[in-house]
Design a protein around this motif. Structure first.
Motif, PDB file in Angstrom:
ATOM      1  N   SER A  65       0.815  -1.212   0.000  1.00 47.32           N
ATOM      2  CA  SER A  65       0.000   0.000   0.000  1.00 47.32           C
ATOM      3  C   SER A  65       0.850   1.264   0.000  1.00 47.32           C
ATOM      4  CB  SER A  65      -0.942  -0.002   1.212  1.00 47.32           C
ATOM      5  OG  SER A  65      -0.203  -0.151   2.416  1.00 47.32           O
ATOM      6  N   SER A 123       1.980   5.852   1.439  1.00 40.41           N
ATOM      7  CA  SER A 123       0.770   6.420   0.847  1.00 40.41           C
ATOM      8  C   SER A 123      -0.390   6.187   1.806  1.00 40.41           C
ATOM      9  CB  SER A 123       0.464   5.787  -0.511  1.00 40.41           C
ATOM     10  OG  SER A 123      -0.767   6.280  -1.027  1.00 40.41           O
ATOM     11  N   SER A 125      -3.634   5.226   0.030  1.00 39.35           N
ATOM     12  CA  SER A 125      -3.715   3.848  -0.445  1.00 39.35           C
ATOM     13  C   SER A 125      -3.914   2.875   0.709  1.00 39.35           C
ATOM     14  CB  SER A 125      -2.444   3.473  -1.213  1.00 39.35           C
ATOM     15  OG  SER A 125      -2.332   4.219  -2.404  1.00 39.35           O
TER      16      SER A 125
END
Length: 511
Positions: free
Chosen positions: A335, A342, A345
């Motif tokens: 991720s 992130s 994400s």
């Protein structure tokens, strides 16, 4: 090419190829569809005993979630058909180069050049395994004629003729397509078709003789016997394939081998560590399938020990007790970008994948966090997200995502613990659905209590098992499964799905 297509249509009739652009749906049978690349590889391996992975080089095909390939017949091109034909030739040639594999496949020798008793036995047994069902009488005769022709016209010996028959079988749609035939009488689908549904659900491959025998004896009609067969197959070493094929695709761990990590920034991320990280994640997920860990503990279950993963854990403070899926190095790496974390994400992995909540941004909205402008005072990820969230078009989603993603900022792009970002202390606090927390351990119980955790998984598994995107009636069925399952183990959820009328092919009213 015409010769190739004729060979490929043996066993199902030319109409199966001539009308392949519009596969029909009879009752509750699944549309005829290609084996996925992974299914083709494992089926070849289980059938022939070779380590070959020919489908890795097949032309790419469009596929729905879990690469189910339903409906792909409409795009089956001549290039794809040629690839299937060539693969059949290559894998049979490889198998028959091995005396050990040859002896496993050619289990008898004819008494004379005119004796076809042995050939009939081999056609029947090999065809049953390759096509995942018993051959019809006319199919046996057709392949027996292929054997005779190989012996006489092509002047092949017995073993070479058997290899030729296998090449033709593996070039048939009955091998490389999943084709379900309607059952007889009150049977919605053939018993062998139900056996294939079960084997490709759990093993991603062909049924073994035990499963086919049970199906043909009618034993899978009984709920208890079907659950017991499911347990047998999960306890088989091949049961581990379910973990990577379902949970691995759903949660993304199958992508670890291709995930890009910047080696100049993260020197601890070596091929050995990457392999260990994936193995640890699979072992963790196996506990929910072949073990006794309920899905409700996804955010709190302990991590499997792994000495090879230790380079990523060396900086963990003594007070940190990593638990749950989100603090696995596998999830934290997948991720992240190659060079930085992130938070968006990481949070989307929870909201969209684990909670089945759509987070599609409005058209024209920028979803990527702007790059740091540099200078003497680069901004932390939290500061940049706060600026991004001031845009009214972005604030709605980010107000939901940012608290989850920022709670994991103490872990860098390969899952190592850290205390600073851009030279500033990391603030991992936030508020989730009105409840405040100071760092990720305080968030985990809040995520575990979210009812979407227990309702999303049945939707995903039902879609995976049925090879289709869910329609309105399917959603109602999955909701009923969730109520019964109560976020228990995946073995328990599989029990409920395999005995359901939908999985067995029965036409039913939506619950």
């Amino acid at each position: 090419m015409r010769h190739t297509l004729l060979i490929m249509c043996v066993g199902v009739g030319l109409s199966a190829c001539e009308d392949s652009s519009t596969p029909s749906i009879q009752g509750e049978t699944m549309p005829a569809h290609l084996l996925t690349a992974s299914e083709y590889n494992t089926t070849v391996q289980d059938l022939l005993g070779t380590p070959s992975r020919p489908a890795d080089f097949f032309p790419a095909v469009s596929a729905s979630e879990f690469d189910a390939n339903v409906g792909v017949l409409s795009t089956l091109s001549s290039v794809q058909r040629e690839a299937l034909f060539n693969a059949a030739s290559d894998v049979v040639e490889e198998a028959f180069k091995s005396p050990e594999l040859t002896s496993r496949l050619v289990t008898c020798m004819p008494a004379s050049d005119t004796d076809t008793t042995c050939a009939r036995t081999l056609v029947t047994s090999l065809g049953r395994r390759a096509f995942r069902r018993s051959l019809d009488a006319e199919e046996v005769d057709a392949y027996l004629n292929t054997y005779r022709s190989a012996r006489t016209t092509l002047e092949m010996g017995h073993v070479e003729a058997v290899a030729h028959v296998l090449r033709v079988m593996l070039s048939s749609p009955s091998f490389f397509l999943r084709i379900e035939r309607p059952g007889k009488g009150k049977e919605p689908i053939e018993p062998a078709a139900l056996a294939s549904r079960l084997s490709y659900l759990l093993w991603g491959s062909m049924p073994d003789d035990t499963l086919l025998d049970a199906a043909e004896r009618g034993e899978l009609d009984d709920d208890a016997a079907l659950r017991a067969m499911t347990d047998r197959m999960l306890d088989d070493p091949r049961g581990q394939r379910f973990v990577s094929r379902f949970l691995g695709q759903w949660l993304g761990t199958v992508r670890l081998s291709s995930h890009n990590v910047d080696p100049t920034r993260f020197r601890q991320w070596t091929p050995t560590v990457a392999t260990a990280v994936e193995g640890q994640a699979n072992t963790f997920l196996s506990g929910f399938v072949t073990g006794t860990t309920p899905w409700s503990e996804l955010f709190s279950a302990p991590h499997p020990a792994s000495a090879a993963v230790q380079p990523l854990l060396a900086a963990d403070p003594s007070t940190l007790k990593r638990r749950g899926f989100l603090t696995l190095p596998a999830y934290l790496t997948l991720s992240s970008h190659s060079d930085r974390t992130s938070p968006t994400s990481r949070a989307k992995g929870v909201i969209t994948s684990l909670f089945c909540t759509d987070m599609t941004p409005p058209p024209g909205v920028v979803t990527e966090l702007p790059a740091n402008e540099g200078g003497t005072s680069p901004k932390t990820v939290r500061e940049r997200l706060e600026a991004h969230r001031r845009n009214p078009a972005c604030s709605g989603c980010h107000n939901m995502l940012d608290p989850i993603g920022l709670s994991l900022e103490n872990f860098d792009a390969v899952g190592r613990y850290r205390t600073q970002d851009e030279g500033q202390p990391i603030d991992a606090s936030g508020t989730y659905q009105g409840t405040s927390f100071t760092e990720v351990s305080g968030l985990m119980p809040l995520l575990a209590a979210d009812p979407r955790l227990g309702t999303c998984a049945p939707h995903k598994l039902f879609s995976f098992a049925m090879r289709r995107s869910l329609d309105e009636a399917d959603y109602l069925r999955a909701e009923k499964l969730a109520e019964t399952w109560k976020a228990g183990t995946f073995r328990e959820l599989l029990h409920e799905i395999v005995v359901s009328p939908a999985f067995r092919g029965h036409t039913e009213e939506a619950p």
